[in-house]
Design a protein around this motif. Structure first.
Motif, mmCIF file in Angstrom:
data_model
loop_
_atom_site.group_PDB
_atom_site.id
_atom_site.type_symbol
_atom_site.label_atom_id
_atom_site.label_comp_id
_atom_site.label_asym_id
_atom_site.label_seq_id
_atom_site.Cartn_x
_atom_site.Cartn_y
_atom_site.Cartn_z
ATOM 1 N N ALA A 218 0.863 -1.182 0.000
ATOM 2 C CA ALA A 218 0.000 0.000 0.000
ATOM 3 C C ALA A 218 0.897 1.227 0.000
ATOM 4 O O ALA A 218 2.107 1.132 0.197
ATOM 5 N N ASP A 219 0.326 2.373 -0.226
ATOM 6 C CA ASP A 219 1.097 3.617 -0.270
ATOM 7 C C ASP A 219 1.785 3.852 1.082
ATOM 8 O O ASP A 219 1.115 4.069 2.094
ATOM 9 N N GLY A 220 3.098 3.764 1.104
ATOM 10 C CA GLY A 220 3.853 4.009 2.328
ATOM 11 C C GLY A 220 3.958 2.831 3.261
ATOM 12 O O GLY A 220 4.546 2.945 4.343
ATOM 13 N N GLY A 221 3.389 1.692 2.878
ATOM 14 C CA GLY A 221 3.449 0.561 3.799
ATOM 15 C C GLY A 221 2.711 -0.654 3.292
ATOM 16 O O GLY A 221 2.750 -0.965 2.099
ATOM 17 N N TRP A 222 1.996 -1.311 4.221
ATOM 18 C CA TRP A 222 1.366 -2.596 3.927
ATOM 19 C C TRP A 222 0.013 -2.675 4.616
ATOM 20 O O TRP A 222 -0.192 -2.087 5.671
ATOM 21 N N LEU A 223 -0.890 -3.452 3.999
ATOM 22 C CA LEU A 223 -2.196 -3.720 4.594
ATOM 23 C C LEU A 223 -2.239 -5.185 5.017
ATOM 24 O O LEU A 223 -2.117 -6.082 4.178
ATOM 25 N N VAL A 224 -2.401 -5.404 6.320
ATOM 26 C CA VAL A 224 -2.366 -6.745 6.890
ATOM 27 C C VAL A 224 -3.784 -7.266 7.072
ATOM 28 O O VAL A 224 -4.654 -6.579 7.631
ATOM 29 N N SER A 225 -4.019 -8.500 6.597
ATOM 30 C CA SER A 225 -5.327 -9.134 6.732
ATOM 31 C C SER A 225 -5.145 -10.579 7.135
ATOM 32 O O SER A 225 -4.276 -11.281 6.604
ATOM 33 N N GLY A 226 -5.954 -11.035 8.085
ATOM 34 C CA GLY A 226 -5.881 -12.426 8.512
ATOM 35 C C GLY A 226 -6.338 -12.587 9.942
ATOM 36 O O GLY A 226 -6.991 -11.703 10.523
#
Length: 396
Positions: free
Chosen positions: A146-154
């Motif tokens: 993602a913009d500037g980082g990460w999207l964590v799902s789980g």
């Protein structure tokens, strides 16, 4: 054991004993209710206990692995569930202090948050499909760019101290990229509170350690800045903070916790044996050879396990040149301590008879709590395989 303790170490143990005495009177009621004792963690901060593990230059005492073993065993004699849960912060910071595997700015920020505000940190790795992360495998929890980082799902499970955690060190799978054609694994350090982060109490009625707050944690596109995605490595590769340091800090401090739970059971039944005066006997049952033998059967494995644990932890701290070859000793100490705790709590129940099955004594709770030690890595089968391989190697 008759230990030669420095004044510093004695002060640390005295602090652990003071906290254990504060926690002990309320642990049974909390266990009955499956209640998470948030006040315990506030006291761990206010007393300075959490600062013991922080590097001296960041506001702490820089407790060695040996010192951490000493204090965690003592704390667990008052409240095993709290000691087990806070051990997640203690072992994680201890090993990061030795390896410095995370970026310096990240580690310093977390340590200062712990020292100044009582922040707590724990790994979130176990998953319903994956089982124990110690067995290998890629997490189902994902991190998408993602913009500037990460999207964590789980989803993660068995995340102790979840209600009061500030940092969730969440194992994730990364998608394939030019740098990682086969994908990669990493730890996303999620800072609570965060949008998309949700906790579910799935632990309050568990068999043991009911007050540890070992909840399930759900992530729904939780944003993590790129700098806070650490321990990146290709599938099948060990991260920088891998064995033996990770194994030593986790296994030996956990062994200390369960050793403390086992000792608490023997202490409780010894007190009971001195107070129990059947009318037909006319004197305390502690005077009976049969009771003395059973107490000995519970105390003997605890003493042997303690010797193995303390010497291993002491050598780790005092003789770093030995560390690369210490994994079998670490496995042995953990195996001996957790099984000694189970044996000790079983003997305590046998001595107390029917009273041991009731809530008038803490023995049934201690027996349940001790069983949890068998689930922490290395499990008995893995520990014995490691010990056996080392013995066979000597004769190759």
């Amino acid at each position: 054991m008759n230990l030669e303790l420095s004044p510093r170490q004695q002060r640390m143990i005295d602090l652990a004993a003071e906290l254990a005495a504060r926690f002990a009177p309320r642990v049974d009621a909390d266990d009955r209710a499956g209640r998470f004792p948030s006040e315990n963690y506030a006291e761990l901060h206010q007393s300075g206990y959490l600062r013991l593990i922080i590097p001296a230059e960041l506001g702490g005492a820089g407790a060695s692995l040996y010192e951490t073993v000493l204090i965690q065993e003592r704390l667990a004699q008052g409240d095993g569930a709290t000691a087990m849960a806070v051990n997640m912060t203690m072992h994680l910071i201890g090993r990061q202090r030795e390896t410095r595997a995370w970026p310096a700015a990240i580690f310093e920020a977390i340590c200062r948050d712990i020292a100044d505000h009582g922040a707590l940190i724990n790994g979130a790795a176990s998953e319903p499909e994956l089982g124990s992360p110690s067995r290998g495998g890629m997490p189902a929890t994902t991190a998408a760019p993602a913009d500037g980082g990460w999207l964590v799902s789980g989803r993660k499970q068995f995340v102790s101290m979840a209600p009061v955690l500030r940092y969730f060190v969440t194992s994730v799978a990364l998608p394939a990229s030019a740098e990682w054609p086969q994908g990669a694994s990493a730890n996303a350090i999620v800072r609570a509170p965060a949008d998309g982060l949700r906790l579910e109490d799935t632990w309050g009625d568990a068999l043991g350690l009911r007050t540890s707050g070992s909840y399930d944690v759900f992530y729904d596109q939780v944003f993590v800045p790129d700098a806070w995605l650490v321990d990146r490595h290709a599938p099948g590769q060990a991260p920088a903070a891998g064995p033996p340091t990770a194994s030593a800090w986790f296994a030996l401090t956990m062994a200390a916790v369960y050793l403390g739970i086992g000792q608490a059971a023997i202490d409780a039944v010894c007190r009971y044996a001195h107070e129990r005066v059947p009318s037909a006997l006319g004197r305390p049952i502690a005077t009976l050879p049969a009771i003395q033998r059973r107490v000995g059967e519970g105390q003997a494995p605890l003493g042997a396990a303690r010797a193995a644990l303390y010497t291993t932890a002491h050598d780790w701290a005092a003789r770093p040149e030995l560390r690369e070859g210490m994994l079998p000793r670490i496995a042995l100490a953990k195996y001996l301590c957790t099984n000694a705790a189970v044996a000790a709590t079983d003997q305590a129940l046998r001595i107390a008879g029917g009273f041991g099955l009731t809530r008038t004594l803490p023995l049934e709770r201690l027996h349940r709590d001790a069983r949890a030690g068998l689930t922490h890595p290395p499990n008995d089968d893995a520990a014995l395989e490691q010990i056996g391989r080392a013995a066979l190697e000597q004769w190759r």
